[in-house]
Design a protein around this motif. Structure first.
Motif, PDB file in Angstrom:
ATOM      1  N   LEU A  19      59.774  36.817  58.552  1.00 39.72           N
ATOM      2  CA  LEU A  19      60.658  35.675  58.684  1.00 39.72           C
ATOM      3  C   LEU A  19      61.062  35.566  60.147  1.00 39.72           C
ATOM      4  O   LEU A  19      61.444  36.564  60.762  1.00 39.72           O
ATOM      5  CB  LEU A  19      61.901  35.880  57.806  1.00 39.72           C
ATOM      6  CG  LEU A  19      62.986  34.827  57.845  1.00 39.72           C
ATOM      7  CD1 LEU A  19      62.476  33.547  57.189  1.00 39.72           C
ATOM      8  CD2 LEU A  19      64.218  35.328  57.118  1.00 39.72           C
ATOM      9  N   GLU A  43      60.398  40.384  49.489  1.00 40.88           N
ATOM     10  CA  GLU A  43      60.865  39.130  50.061  1.00 40.88           C
ATOM     11  C   GLU A  43      62.358  38.928  49.823  1.00 40.88           C
ATOM     12  O   GLU A  43      63.049  38.313  50.628  1.00 40.88           O
ATOM     13  CB  GLU A  43      60.092  37.941  49.478  1.00 40.88           C
ATOM     14  CG  GLU A  43      58.662  37.856  49.938  1.00 40.88           C
ATOM     15  CD  GLU A  43      57.707  38.667  49.084  1.00 40.88           C
ATOM     16  OE1 GLU A  43      58.154  39.409  48.182  1.00 40.88           O
ATOM     17  OE2 GLU A  43      56.487  38.568  49.329  1.00 40.88           O
ATOM     18  N   ASP A  44      62.856  39.465  48.708  1.00 39.37           N
ATOM     19  CA  ASP A  44      64.271  39.332  48.393  1.00 39.37           C
ATOM     20  C   ASP A  44      65.142  39.962  49.473  1.00 39.37           C
ATOM     21  O   ASP A  44      66.154  39.373  49.899  1.00 39.37           O
ATOM     22  CB  ASP A  44      64.586  39.927  47.022  1.00 39.37           C
ATOM     23  CG  ASP A  44      64.223  41.409  46.910  1.00 39.37           C
ATOM     24  OD1 ASP A  44      63.258  41.852  47.578  1.00 39.37           O
ATOM     25  OD2 ASP A  44      64.903  42.135  46.164  1.00 39.37           O
ATOM     26  N   LEU A  46      64.264  40.494  52.594  1.00 43.92           N
ATOM     27  CA  LEU A  46      64.040  39.727  53.819  1.00 43.92           C
ATOM     28  C   LEU A  46      64.880  38.456  53.832  1.00 43.92           C
ATOM     29  O   LEU A  46      65.556  38.161  54.829  1.00 43.92           O
ATOM     30  CB  LEU A  46      62.557  39.391  53.938  1.00 43.92           C
ATOM     31  CG  LEU A  46      62.120  38.699  55.206  1.00 43.92           C
ATOM     32  CD1 LEU A  46      62.319  39.607  56.401  1.00 43.92           C
ATOM     33  CD2 LEU A  46      60.667  38.297  55.087  1.00 43.92           C
ATOM     34  N   ILE A  47      64.866  37.728  52.747  1.00 42.08           N
ATOM     35  CA  ILE A  47      65.638  36.480  52.678  1.00 42.08           C
ATOM     36  C   ILE A  47      67.131  36.782  52.739  1.00 42.08           C
ATOM     37  O   ILE A  47      67.894  36.071  53.408  1.00 42.08           O
ATOM     38  CB  ILE A  47      65.263  35.690  51.416  1.00 42.08           C
ATOM     39  CG1 ILE A  47      63.820  35.192  51.564  1.00 42.08           C
ATOM     40  CG2 ILE A  47      66.212  34.532  51.188  1.00 42.08           C
ATOM     41  CD1 ILE A  47      63.237  34.588  50.325  1.00 42.08           C
ATOM     42  N   ARG A  48      67.556  37.842  52.093  1.00 48.29           N
ATOM     43  CA  ARG A  48      68.975  38.216  52.139  1.00 48.29           C
ATOM     44  C   ARG A  48      69.391  38.597  53.558  1.00 48.29           C
ATOM     45  O   ARG A  48      70.469  38.217  54.029  1.00 48.29           O
ATOM     46  CB  ARG A  48      69.248  39.377  51.182  1.00 48.29           C
ATOM     47  CG  ARG A  48      70.721  39.654  50.988  1.00 48.29           C
ATOM     48  CD  ARG A  48      70.997  40.742  49.951  1.00 48.29           C
ATOM     49  NE  ARG A  48      70.412  40.408  48.662  1.00 48.29           N
ATOM     50  CZ  ARG A  48      69.513  41.184  48.051  1.00 48.29           C
ATOM     51  NH1 ARG A  48      69.126  42.316  48.583  1.00 48.29           N
ATOM     52  NH2 ARG A  48      69.024  40.831  46.880  1.00 48.29           N
ATOM     53  N   GLY A  50      67.966  37.567  56.390  1.00 48.78           N
ATOM     54  CA  GLY A  50      67.972  36.338  57.186  1.00 48.78           C
ATOM     55  C   GLY A  50      69.194  35.494  56.905  1.00 48.78           C
ATOM     56  O   GLY A  50      69.823  34.956  57.827  1.00 48.78           O
ATOM     57  N   TYR A  51      69.557  35.369  55.646  1.00 45.30           N
ATOM     58  CA  TYR A  51      70.738  34.599  55.270  1.00 45.30           C
ATOM     59  C   TYR A  51      72.009  35.233  55.849  1.00 45.30           C
ATOM     60  O   TYR A  51      72.874  34.548  56.376  1.00 45.30           O
ATOM     61  CB  TYR A  51      70.834  34.500  53.750  1.00 45.30           C
ATOM     62  CG  TYR A  51      72.059  33.768  53.278  1.00 45.30           C
ATOM     63  CD1 TYR A  51      72.148  32.382  53.396  1.00 45.30           C
ATOM     64  CD2 TYR A  51      73.116  34.450  52.713  1.00 45.30           C
ATOM     65  CE1 TYR A  51      73.278  31.706  52.976  1.00 45.30           C
ATOM     66  CE2 TYR A  51      74.254  33.786  52.285  1.00 45.30           C
ATOM     67  CZ  TYR A  51      74.326  32.411  52.416  1.00 45.30           C
ATOM     68  OH  TYR A  51      75.449  31.748  51.999  1.00 45.30           O
TER      69      TYR A  51
END
Length: 61
Positions: A19, A43-44, A46-48, A50-51
């Motif tokens: 990301l 991915e979970d 990674l997205i967390r 980034g958020y």
């Protein structure tokens, strides 16, 4: 652009989720990006991450 590919293609070759987030500008006003890489099939996480980064730095750029 060649160096830009070198820094990002290894993630694709390894099959890892990646990301890229904007994280500010340099002295010349050019954008700086932050690349986050997670373990395979995470991915979970990674997205967390980034958020969370976006929430903590909102309005500081």
């Amino acid at each position: 652009m060649y160096l830009g590919d070198i820094y990002t293609i290894s993630v694709n070759l390894a099959g890892l989720p990646g990301l890229c987030l904007p994280c500010g500008t340099d002295a010349k006003g050019l954008p700086i990006g932050l690349q986050l890489i997670a373990d395979r099939f995470r991915e979970d996480v990674l997205i967390r991450a980034g958020y969370t980064y976006e929430c903590l730095t909102a309005g500081k750029e």
